[in-house]
Design an enzyme around this catalytic site. Structure first.
Site, PDB file in Angstrom:
ATOM      1  CE  LYS A   1      -3.933   1.716   2.800  1.00 27.52           C
ATOM      2  NZ  LYS A   1      -4.752   1.426   4.001  1.00 27.52           N
TER       3      LYS A   1
ATOM      4  CB  SER B   1      -8.271   3.088   3.028  1.00 32.04           C
ATOM      5  OG  SER B   1      -7.342   2.455   3.904  1.00 32.04           O
TER       6      SER B   1
ATOM      7  CB  SER C   1      -8.421   0.171   5.825  1.00 30.99           C
ATOM      8  OG  SER C   1      -9.164   1.360   5.828  1.00 30.99           O
TER       9      SER C   1
END
Lengths: 99, 531
Positions: free
Chosen positions: B92, B167, B191
């Site tokens: 990420k 997310s 997330s």
């Protein structure tokens, strides 16, 4: 609980150092009040005798030996700054008027 | 060769590790196949913000040298190689990789180059893993759809008009689309688990304190935790094992031993299924919330029935303060975020305005650099912490947090091994469906965020489809019970190994690789226009 006026929103934005447009302030006034409405249900709960939880694992006072260790070379530490001079980061003057 | 590459990328991490050790293919071949898939699909999926092919090739070449050397030295040395050696991993874009970009999905960090490796980056490098690049995310990890990325949305490979969740949506979409067997995300309110559920893969949020956050862009410091994505539980366990453990540079990382059981999940389905016998599971009734889609509830209840048939005991239980979770979270998380994000002033790093005086520069830098959702959360948090409102909001929320945690503690004290619940009340939703009303987006995490409030581990695993879209089953455990949770997850995989949905691939994967198709941003714009 309180509801936020347009002036309150502008005040909070200033505290948070967010430069917002008039349109953003207007939209946030509606959105923040809508979200704050969801918070009111917390008042249903009697928490007078309840201790707050700031974190969930039982760790406290993590200490380390006070030893000098290598850190970034100056060039690395400054590499992301937009303006540098003689090994310092250049910022706008805070004190004094004019120049 | 293309057919072989397409075959290769579909292997699980543990299968690929075996292939590398046997010399069936090299890490360079493996990495080239994954890079080709990631690059081919990035127009249609936009899972990646940057693909670091040069670095990946160098790491793969180094892994191949280690493999060749170990093969020469004999089977014992070969068996002692780290499990992730030579295997691709997606990060990420809030994980620092020295010299690389780290935007956290925000314009304000555009152009920033990380001066050092995050702890988990060091650990992955030491394990010989090959970092393929950085994946898309909601700005500063604030969101449940990846639509709040400053660099445009990511599509769900099951339906390109739908979100992958968030997310950590870029990592989830990349793993589901076979761009890498392993991915890293962060989970502050869901997330990792929610995008894993929406993309049909495994995603785990470990216990708060399990993984060092040194070198990770902070959102809410009492909630954030790093965790693995994979396509099966054994791979998720191996990745967690590689990155977990105490690191003195993050004093919230706990000195709790990382169990080697994470590397010893049963390979055989019979042994894995056998581990379910006698397990005591709780089914929290409050997690079957109003607004839950019937198809999601049906899949979760079928999974519960399958676990019972395999010898687990499932009792309905109550977590009475669940309904207060959302309000509590949306005070605590924005309050901590407003403090963490105060550092972005554009002076030491990041994009900044410097054409006015100090104050107007800071106002402009932050006003222009942050997106709408981040501003909303900073505003909420600043308000909740401001003079006169602190007791009513932040202190109150911290007290309710105590009650939420106590709900779970009672069940662990009563001897439950884990709780079984839906991960998300709905399957993946269409672009734009929850953008107009922030509260509707926040409700996406109603079933995941109490777990963060209590600091517990939770894992989402696929449990079938509803309307052709993946449904996630969430397993929640006591602190430090990750190995036990993943053993249960592995057991569930074993008892559903022959289920019709198991072998299905994301339905629109082929479309994602078609350059004539619209990009996710174009799809989102078309849906916004149609609404």
């Amino acid at each position: 609980m309180a509801s936020l006026s347009r002036d309150d929103v502008a005040h909070v934005a200033h505290l948070a150092r967010l430069g917002l447009t008039e349109a953003e302030l207007g939209r946030l006034e509606g959105e923040l009040n809508h979200i704050l409405d969801q918070y009111t249900r917390l008042t249903e709960l009697d928490t007078e005798a309840i201790a707050p939880t700031a974190q969930t694992i039982e760790l406290e006072n993590i200490l380390r030996d006070d030893l000098v260790k290598p850190s970034f070379p100056q060039a690395t530490a400054l590499a992301n700054a937009a303006a540098t001079s003689d090994g310092f980061i250049v910022v706008t003057a805070i004190l004094g008027g004019g120049d | 060769m293309v057919a072989e590459a397409n075959e290769l990328i579909r292997g699980s991490g543990h299968e690929l590790a075996a292939g590398l050790r046997a010399g069936a293919f090299s890490s360079v071949e493996l990495v080239e196949a994954h890079l080709a898939a990631a690059e081919r699909d990035n127009h249609g999926l936009h899972a990646w913000l940057t693909i670091e092919d040069t670095g990946a090739r160098a790491a793969a070449t180094a892994a191949d040298s280690r493999l060749v050397q170990a093969r020469r030295e004999g089977p014992a040395v070969l068996a002692g190689l780290p499990p992730l050696l030579g295997l691709p991993v997606a990060l990420k874009d809030l994980v620092s990789v020295e010299g690389g970009q780290c935007t956290a999905g925000s314009r304000i960090l555009e152009g920033y180059r990380a001066p050092y490796d995050a702890h988990i980056t060091e650990r992955l490098r030491a394990a010989g893993a090959v970092i393929l690049g950085k994946t898309n995310m909601d700005e500063f990890a604030m969101g449940s759809s990846t639509e709040h990325s400053a660099f445009g949305p990511t599509s769900n490979p099951w339906d390109l008009d739908r979100v992958p969740g968030g997310s950590s949506g870029g990592s989830a979409a990349a793993i589901a689309a076979f761009h890498a067997p392993f991915g890293i995300g962060t989970d502050t309110g869901g997330s990792i688990r929610q995008p894993a559920a929406l993309c049909g893969i495994v995603g785990m949020k470990p216990t708060y304190g399990r993984v060092s956050r040194y070198g990770i862009v902070a959102f809410a410091s009492s909630l954030d935790q790093i965790g693995p994505f994979a396509r099966d539980s054994r791979d998720a366990a191996a990745l967690l094992h590689a990155v977990a453990g105490r690191d003195e540079r993050d004093s919230t990382s706990a000195p709790v031993p990382v169990p080697d059981a994470l590397l010893a999940l049963a390979a055989s389905d019979d042994a894995a299924a056998g581990a379910l016998r006698g397990k005591r599971l709780g089914l929290p009734r409050e997690y079957f919330v109003a607004g839950m889609e019937p198809g999601v509830e049906a899949r979760v209840r079928e999974a519960v029935a399958a676990l019972e048939a395999a010898g687990a005991t499932v009792d309905e239980v109550s977590l009475p303060h669940t309904e207060y979770g959302l309000a509590t979270y949306y005070i605590v998380a924005p309050a901590e975020a407003s403090a963490n994000l105060a550092r972005y002033d554009g002076i030491r790093y990041g994009r900044g305005r410097r054409d006015g005086d100090t104050l107007s520069n800071e106002l402009a830098t932050r006003g222009e650099g942050f997106g709408a959702e981040v501003k909303r959360r900073i505003m909420l948090g600043t308000y909740a912490l401001s003079a006169g409102y602190y007791d009513a909001y932040y202190l109150k929320a911290q007290k309710v947090r105590t009650l939420i945690k106590a709900d779970f503690d009672r069940l662990w004290d009563a001897g439950f091994d884990a709780l079984v619940a839906p991960t998300s009340p709905t399957v993946a939703f269409r672009f734009g469906a929850r953008l107009a009303d922030p509260v509707s987006m926040y409700l996406s995490d109603a079933c995941t965020l109490p777990v963060n409030m209590a600091g517990l581990p939770g894992v989402s695993i696929p449990c079938g489809l509803s309307d052709g879209l993946p449904v996630g089953l969430q397993l929640i455990g006591a602190p430090w019970s990750e190995a036990g949770l993943l053993e249960l997850a592995r057991g569930y995989e074993a008892i559903t190994a022959d289920a019709a949905w198991r072998g299905l691939e994301p339905t629109q994967l082929a479309l994602a690789g078609d350059p004539t198709q619209p990009s996710p941003a174009e799809r989102a714009a078309a849906l916004a226009g149609a609404a």
